[in-house]
Design a protein around this motif. Structure first.
Motif, PDB file in Angstrom:
ATOM      1  N   ARG A  42      47.538  46.636  33.392  1.00  0.00           N
ATOM      2  CA  ARG A  42      46.814  46.758  34.661  1.00  0.00           C
ATOM      3  C   ARG A  42      45.686  45.753  34.784  1.00  0.00           C
ATOM      4  N   GLN A  43      45.110  45.349  33.671  1.00  0.00           N
ATOM      5  CA  GLN A  43      44.016  44.385  33.753  1.00  0.00           C
ATOM      6  C   GLN A  43      44.528  42.955  33.691  1.00  0.00           C
ATOM      7  N   GLY A  44      45.823  42.775  33.602  1.00  0.00           N
ATOM      8  CA  GLY A  44      46.403  41.434  33.614  1.00  0.00           C
ATOM      9  C   GLY A  44      46.057  40.630  32.383  1.00  0.00           C
ATOM     10  N   LEU A  45      45.871  41.317  31.285  1.00  0.00           N
ATOM     11  CA  LEU A  45      45.478  40.612  30.062  1.00  0.00           C
ATOM     12  C   LEU A  45      46.704  40.300  29.214  1.00  0.00           C
ATOM     13  N   ARG A  96      36.020  52.865  38.075  1.00  0.00           N
ATOM     14  CA  ARG A  96      35.899  53.473  39.407  1.00  0.00           C
ATOM     15  C   ARG A  96      35.211  52.516  40.367  1.00  0.00           C
ATOM     16  N   GLN A  98      35.137  49.204  40.219  1.00  0.00           N
ATOM     17  CA  GLN A  98      35.910  48.010  40.525  1.00  0.00           C
ATOM     18  C   GLN A  98      37.187  48.322  41.305  1.00  0.00           C
ATOM     19  N   LEU A  99      37.827  49.405  40.961  1.00  0.00           N
ATOM     20  CA  LEU A  99      39.147  49.663  41.545  1.00  0.00           C
ATOM     21  C   LEU A  99      39.175  50.842  42.498  1.00  0.00           C
ATOM     22  N   ASP A 101      40.001  54.089  44.111  1.00  0.00           N
ATOM     23  CA  ASP A 101      41.132  55.006  43.884  1.00  0.00           C
ATOM     24  C   ASP A 101      42.435  54.262  43.663  1.00  0.00           C
ATOM     25  N   ALA A 102      42.324  52.935  43.533  1.00  0.00           N
ATOM     26  CA  ALA A 102      43.558  52.148  43.552  1.00  0.00           C
ATOM     27  C   ALA A 102      44.401  52.358  42.305  1.00  0.00           C
ATOM     28  N   PHE A 152      35.383  39.732  33.806  1.00  0.00           N
ATOM     29  CA  PHE A 152      36.300  39.310  32.744  1.00  0.00           C
ATOM     30  C   PHE A 152      35.795  39.793  31.392  1.00  0.00           C
ATOM     31  N   LYS A 155      36.511  43.384  31.032  1.00  0.00           N
ATOM     32  CA  LYS A 155      37.912  43.627  30.673  1.00  0.00           C
ATOM     33  C   LYS A 155      38.116  43.427  29.178  1.00  0.00           C
ATOM     34  N   LEU A 156      37.576  42.329  28.665  1.00  0.00           N
ATOM     35  CA  LEU A 156      37.749  42.039  27.239  1.00  0.00           C
ATOM     36  C   LEU A 156      37.040  43.087  26.387  1.00  0.00           C
TER      37      LEU A 156
END
Lengths: 196, 1092
Positions: A42-45, A96, A98-99, A101-102, A152, A155-156
């Motif tokens: 989901r985080q595209g990592l 929550r 950043q995204l 309810d997506a 970013f 995410k890391l």
């Protein structure tokens, strides 16, 4: 109550707590592994990306693990899981923010692991209390708030937190196994005795 | 020249220079001041500069000037070749005297400067500030226009140049326009870079041009201002990162993303999402990638990763989405006059979520009140609430929509009293103590004091359609509302539910309330039952029938029927018949009375139904046929004027063994036809109807009617028999069919006949398509026999009889009849051949008698002629070797040759292996080329006779054998062989036959009874390519044996290799001897089949 205080009863109680703790840690390990998969996707990592040690994330590796006393093990575990509790709560909040309810699935998975970490920390506190040691005070805030990170970096850091949590779950199983091992003498485990 | 503008410009410049020279009144002498130029920056003062042609050192310069406006000459000394003097109104005369160092003038020159000779060049602008805004990549430039020194209203043009990178590459140049207001104004200009400002340094410089139209002299751009710099991160000692950081851009944008790293590091690659992009070098510490036409990113954005040397990594997240779509279907309503709920559809998703997601705000223009809307991004419909404001009825809403990329809006003007959508009615209760009315109560949350409510009550029962009942009532504030429903039916279960809306300005119904169930109380039956009566055949009792009342008529549960019989108001009989019986019988004798039937339920009794028992006599009652119509039966009758109280059609349903149940239908007196319908009617069943007319004095039978709802083919054909048969005719008779089997009105019979034997396999006569089939159609139903004529004698005929109705043909009944023999024909057929034979016998006798001498000489001579004797021919043919006479053939047993080859000791092993392997068959040479190494031994054998049965030789025995036996089996069939051909045949057979197996020579004891003669090609064709093991092991009746039996043909051998018995003699060789052994075995049984 008198029976509960006898060494044999304490041993049994400790053994029971350790067994339950091991089950909890195994379940947590499995759920964190699943969460890692979801998180990376989901985080595209890149799943193979190496993340440097994240500040505030306790490392599972210990240099003289075999020489640690039982109480020391419990204290290390407790400190780690308290830190993870704070870090995961922060991750959930960031998620929550950043995204919204997506991505409910990721949010639910994160919340589930956070719950397990909290439960495991509580379990460790029970074990420490059993050893008449009592858990150290929890300031409740966890590690000091890290500087504002870019998305970013968040995410890391999240990836680092989950990877280290997975490591800790493995270590916790080993620690609790070590604790549950019957002591050679009539009293409790030597590690425990040292800790007291 | 006209066509060359550059040439024209040059010419103009030359003329200008010449004019300037003339105007300067330059007197060219060495050391003179020259090239006097005057430039003004502010239109008040001008700076005049000049050159001195001589290089001779000089001292101060006397500078004097006189203007037209002030005739006084002003002089001053200067060491520079530059003075600042006022700008003249029209012209000024300037006198410049150059002095030597000692102060002696040595050159003087006068210039006249007119206004048009003065150039106007503003001073270079001064940049006050250059401010970068990194998140938006925007540079803000500020400078002062110095307008205070210029007259009001001048047009000012500002040329701004942006440069970037260390090499100061020009990025863009724009011209900014402003108007001078005779004040010093700080001007500001923003520029958004397509590259993040952190990526590298950006430089800005500015110059201006003031367009003063009144100034006649030359005007020019100012000098460029000093360059102002916005330093990039790559200039900071430890600056690093990927830029822009967490930015949102629109789908389709071109985005530049850079990676700034520390000194000494190298960028390995930069990826945007999963793709690697080519690097654009910006500086030694910064490189960028350019993403063109960016597509929408995932919910968590698109990661841009900058991989650095030594496993370093940095990155950023780019969110690519859409500007918010215009909200669709914006609608506002209230359910309680406390909150206005506005809903809309968001349209195309922006692809941005969380804090970057679309934000909504509801602004009411009349009140100026604004509310922020919390919406769920995952819902298809967005909702936002706005409080109802005091007395305000009209609301002008503006729905503002924004996200980081853009914003939009939608508006709606509503009168909230016309947009009422009440909430679902709650707490619905139904009460009632009546058989026809109920009372409903429900509650609606909300304040509707200013409007009337319209509520709709849905009433449904299990039988009829749903009914809607509308009730209008004044609204209340969170009130309970009530309604009364009348005209309900007694003893009926009803279901009720309610919904409401605004009565005056309908907008929307509320949702239905939950369903509430209620059963009304019972009421007395609405009418008496429909009744009929029938006298018993004896006439002593009367059976009274009544039909059950419908639910709507019964008004409750019927518990009994009261049956009474009155004769002149005097009761003769009374009976109470409880449910569920619908008939009763009363003993009347021969009396007549008026029968009264009353239905009763718990609430009361119905009005009585009456019928008289009087049956009026009727004569000449006819029976008609009814016509089927749909699923009913159509009957009609003539009008009988004296039937004053209508007609009754009565019929009877019979089902199986039970007595038929009477049914009837009443019709008014003006009716003359009817379609009788009943759910009990079945196709193919005959129904008998009786039509009664009703008079005041009684009922009279008018006619009987029979009919079917649908005619079907008869169930079966009538039974028929052959009564009489002759040689050319058959008389058949058939029986009547019962009505139940007819299933319709019988229309006739169909008799089909044709020649045919009784054969179950043959198709039926009617299906065979027999061209000789003849059909006779009998439509006269009274006829029960038929004589078929013109038949052939002593012939079998098949007869099929079928009955038919309007519904079709029945299945046939078949008979086979053989007609009797024709005696005359038979006699003729016997007598003629007898007569012919007798005649021939007589003729032959006469012939023999007359030629008796010749016959005797020929057939029975007294001295026989040997040449004519066939019996003695063998003595001649035996010498010629005639093969046709086998009976007298006395062939001696001629030995044939068998070649026995002794192989070398090494050979058997190899051959053993090969034998075991199917592939080995192909390895054995067939041309006998290896025969040179073998010892040939010829032994005698007799092929047909086997003295000893060969047991299954184990394979290991054959391995140890040193001998291979070549059996020329083909030669066993040769009855004779010429001695001179023997050696040749031996060679051929040896070469042509190589059985690929080994048998122990000791196990073979074969005698050859007769040497065989064989053609070489036949001998050479035999190659048993089978495993001896298989042959020995298989029993004949095993599948393998059967298979091997079949394979014998392919061997081309007459012998079984296993038994060494003859299997198949060559077919073409008729003379080959039969095998003499008669020993029986299963193998013989299968292999020596005759005619195989």
């Amino acid at each position: 109550m008198a029976a509960a205080d006898t060494p044999s009863a304490r041993t049994l109680r400790r053994h029971d707590l350790c067994s339950r703790g091991i089950r909890l840690a195994r379940k947590m390990r499995s759920d964190v592994a699943d969460l890692l998969d979801i998180y990376v996707e989901r985080q595209g990592l890149d799943a193979s990306v190496s993340v440097a040690a994240v500040e505030g994330v306790p490392a599972a590796a210990a240099e003289h693990w075999s020489e640690q006393t039982g109480t020391q093990r419990l204290l290390d575990n407790l400190a780690a899981y308290r830190a993870f509790r704070a870090l995961l709560a922060q991750m959930l909040e960031e998620q929550r923010e950043q995204l919204g309810d997506a991505d409910a699935a990721l949010g639910r998975a994160l919340a589930a692991v956070l719950l397990q970490v909290s439960a495991f920390a509580y379990h460790l506190e029970e074990l420490l209390e059993l050893e008449s040691r009592g858990p150290p005070g929890d300031d409740g805030d966890g590690p000091p708030a890290p500087p504002r990170l870019s998305l970013f970096e968040q995410k890391l850091r999240g990836l680092g937190v989950l990877r280290e949590l997975a490591q800790w779950a493995v270590r916790s199983v080993r620690d609790l196994r070590q604790l549950a091992r019957p002591s050679p003498g009539p009293s409790s485990a030597p590690g425990m005795a040292e800790g007291q | 020249m006209r066509k060359n503008p550059s040439l024209r410009c040059l010419l103009a410049l030359a003329i200008l220079c010449l004019t300037s020279l003339v105007h300067s009144q330059e007197i060219g002498s060495p050391g003179d001041p020259q090239n006097l130029k005057c430039v003004t920056h502010n239109l008040r003062k001008m700076v005049c500069t000049w050159d001195v042609s001589s290089r001779r050192r000089h001292g101060q310069t006397d500078f004097c000037y006189t203007t037209n406006a002030h005739p006084l000459t002003e002089c001053f000394k200067t060491k520079e070749k530059r003075v600042e003097i006022p700008v003249p109104e029209s012209s000024t005369t300037i006198k410049i005297t150059t002095n030597s160092i000692s102060g002696t003038p040595f050159a003087t020159r006068e210039f006249e400067i007119r206004k048009k000779d003065i150039s106007f060049i503003p001073l270079a602008p001064h940049i006050l500030s250059l401010t970068p805004d990194f998140p938006t990549s925007t540079l803000t430039l500020k400078w002062s226009d110095n307008g205070s020194i210029f007259p009001y209203g001048l047009d000012a043009f500002w040329q701004i140049e942006i440069l970037r990178k260390e090499t100061m590459e020009k990025v863009t140049q724009v011209t900014y326009y402003s108007k001078l207001t005779h004040e010093d104004i700080i001007l500001s200009w923003n520029w958004t870079s397509d590259m993040p400002l952190e990526c590298t340094s950006h430089y800005v410089k500015i110059r201006c041009f003031i367009n003063i139209t009144q100034f006649v002299g030359h005007k020019d751009w100012s000098d460029w201002s000093p360059v102002e710099v916005s330093p990039g991160k790559d200039t900071e000692p430890h600056g690093s990162g990927v830029f822009p950081q967490d930015t949102v851009v629109a789908v389709g944008s071109d985005v530049t993303i850079c990676c700034v790293h520390e000194e000494g590091q190298q960028i390995k690659r930069m990826t945007y999402g999963p793709e690697v992009y080519p690097l654009i070098r910006l500086s030694s510490r910064s490189s960028a990638i350019r993403v063109l036409n960016a597509s929408a990113s995932d919910t968590s954005g698109t990661n841009v990763v900058c991989s650095l040397s030594e496993d370093g990594m940095d990155g950023t997240v780019l969110f690519v989405g859409y500007t918010p779509d215009i909200p669709q279907n914006l609608s506002c309503e209230t359910s309680n006059f406390e909150l206005i709920k506005c809903t809309w559809k968001p349209g195309r998703p922006s692809g941005l979520y969380g804090k970057r997601g679309t934000k909504y705000s509801l602004f009411e223009r009349i009140s100026g009140k604004n509310v922020s809307c919390e919406v769920n991004e995952m819902n298809k419909e967005r909702v936002c609430g706005f409080p109802v404001l005091g007395d305000q009825k009209t609301y002008n809403f503006l729905l503002g929509v924004s996200n980081p990329i853009g914003q939009t809006e939608a508006s709606l003007l509503v009168d909230i009293s016309q947009r009422v959508h009440p909430k679902t009615p709650e707490k619905l209760t139904v009460s009632g103590n009546s058989s026809t009315s109920v009372h409903l109560r429900w509650f609606i949350n909300g304040s509707f004091t200013e409007i009337r409510l319209l509520c709709q009550i849905e009433i449904s029962n299990g039988h009829s359609e749903q009914k809607l009942h509308n009730v209008s009532m004044p609204g209340g504030k969170s009130s309970t509302y009530t309604a009364q429903l009348n005209t309900l039916h007694p003893y009926t279960k009803y279901w009720f539910r309610v919904r409401c809306s605004a009565a005056d300005h309908f907008w929307r119904w509320s949702d239905w309330s939950r369903i509430e169930e209620h059963t009304t109380l019972e009421a007395p039956p609405a009418r008496g039952p429909d009744i009929w009566r029938e006298r018993s055949p004896s006439g002593k009792s009367l059976k009274i029938f009544w039909k059950p009342l419908s639910l709507s008529e019964a008004n409750g549960k019927i518990v009994s029927h009261e049956v009474s019989c009155y004769l002149l108001e005097k009761p003769l009989e009374y009976k109470e018949v409880t449910e569920p019986s619908n008939s009763t019988e009363i003993k009347l004798g021969r009396n007549d009375c008026v029968v009264s039937v009353i239905a009763k339920n718990h609430a009361g009794s119905s009005p009585p139904s009456r019928i008289t028992t009087v049956e009026l006599p009727s004569d000449n009652v006819k029976t008609d046929r009814a016509v089927a119509m749909g699923n009913g039966i159509y009957i009609s009758w003539n009008s009988y004027p004296n039937m004053t109280c209508g007609y009754i059609v009565k019929w009877c349903h019979s089902s199986g063994s039970e007595p038929c149940s009477v049914d009837w239908q009443k019709f008014p007196s003006n009716t003359t036809d009817a379609v009788i319908k009943s759910a009990l009617f079945r196709p193919g069943v005959r129904y008998n109807f009786s039509l009664y007319g009703c008079k005041s004095s009684g009922y009279q039978l008018l006619k009987n009617i029979t009919g079917y709802t649908k005619e079907l083919p008869p169930k079966r054909a009538p039974n028929f028999t052959v009564e009489e048969t002759s040689s050319d005719s058959i008389l058949v008779k058939w029986e009547d069919m019962p009505i139940e089997d007819c299933q319709g009105f019988l229309e006739g019979y169909r008799l089909s006949f044709a020649k045919g034997e009784k054969d179950a396999l043959k198709p039926r006569l009617l299906e065979s398509g027999n061209p000789e089939l003849k059909v006779k159609n009998i439509t006269d139903l009274t006829k029960k026999s038929l004589k078929i004529l013109d038949l052939q004698g002593k012939t079998s005929y098949q007869l099929d009889l079928q009955a038919y109705t309007a519904g079709g043909l029945s299945p046939p009944n078949s008979l086979y009849v053989v007609t009797k023999e024709d005696s005359v024909g038979l006699i003729i057929a016997v007598l003629i051949p007898v007569a012919v034979v007798v005649l021939l016998g007589v003729v032959a006798s006469i012939f023999c008698y007359r030629k008796r001498e010749w016959i005797k000489e020929t057939f029975y001579p007294e001295i026989p002629n040997p040449e004519n004797s066939k019996a003695l021919q063998f003595q001649k043919n035996i010498c010629e070797g005639n093969k046709t006479l086998k009976t007298l053939e006395m062939n001696p047993c001629t030995p044939n040759s068998v070649e026995v080859v002794e192989t070398r000791s090494a050979a058997p092993k190899i051959e053993d292996t090969e034998m075991m392997s199917p592939a080995a068959d192909t390895v054995v040479p067939e041309d006998g080329s290896d025969s040179e190494t073998e010892n040939h031994v010829v032994v005698s054998y007799c092929p047909p006779i086997i003295e000893e049965e060969i047991s299954n030789p184990p394979m290991d025995e054959s391995v140890g054998s040193s001998q291979v036996v070549y059996i020329d089996i083909q030669s066993m069939y040769q009855p004779q062989i010429k001695p001179e051909e023997e050696s040749e045949i031996d060679l051929v057979t040896t070469a042509g036959y190589k059985p690929q197996m080994q048998l122990p020579i000791s196990a073979l004891k074969i005698e050859s009874c007769s040497p065989a003669e064989e053609e070489s090609d036949k001998t050479a064709g035999y190659r048993p390519q089978a495993n001896t093991n298989a042959w020995n092991m298989d029993t004949p009746d095993s599948p393998g044996s059967v298979e091997s039996n079949n394979e014998n043909a392919s061997f081309g051998s007459p012998c079984s290799i296993n038994s060494r018995q003859f299997l198949l003699p060559p077919k073409d060789d008729e003379d080959s001897p039969k095998p003499s052994n008669i020993g029986w075995s299963f193998t013989h049984f299968f292999q020596n089949k005759p005619n195989d």
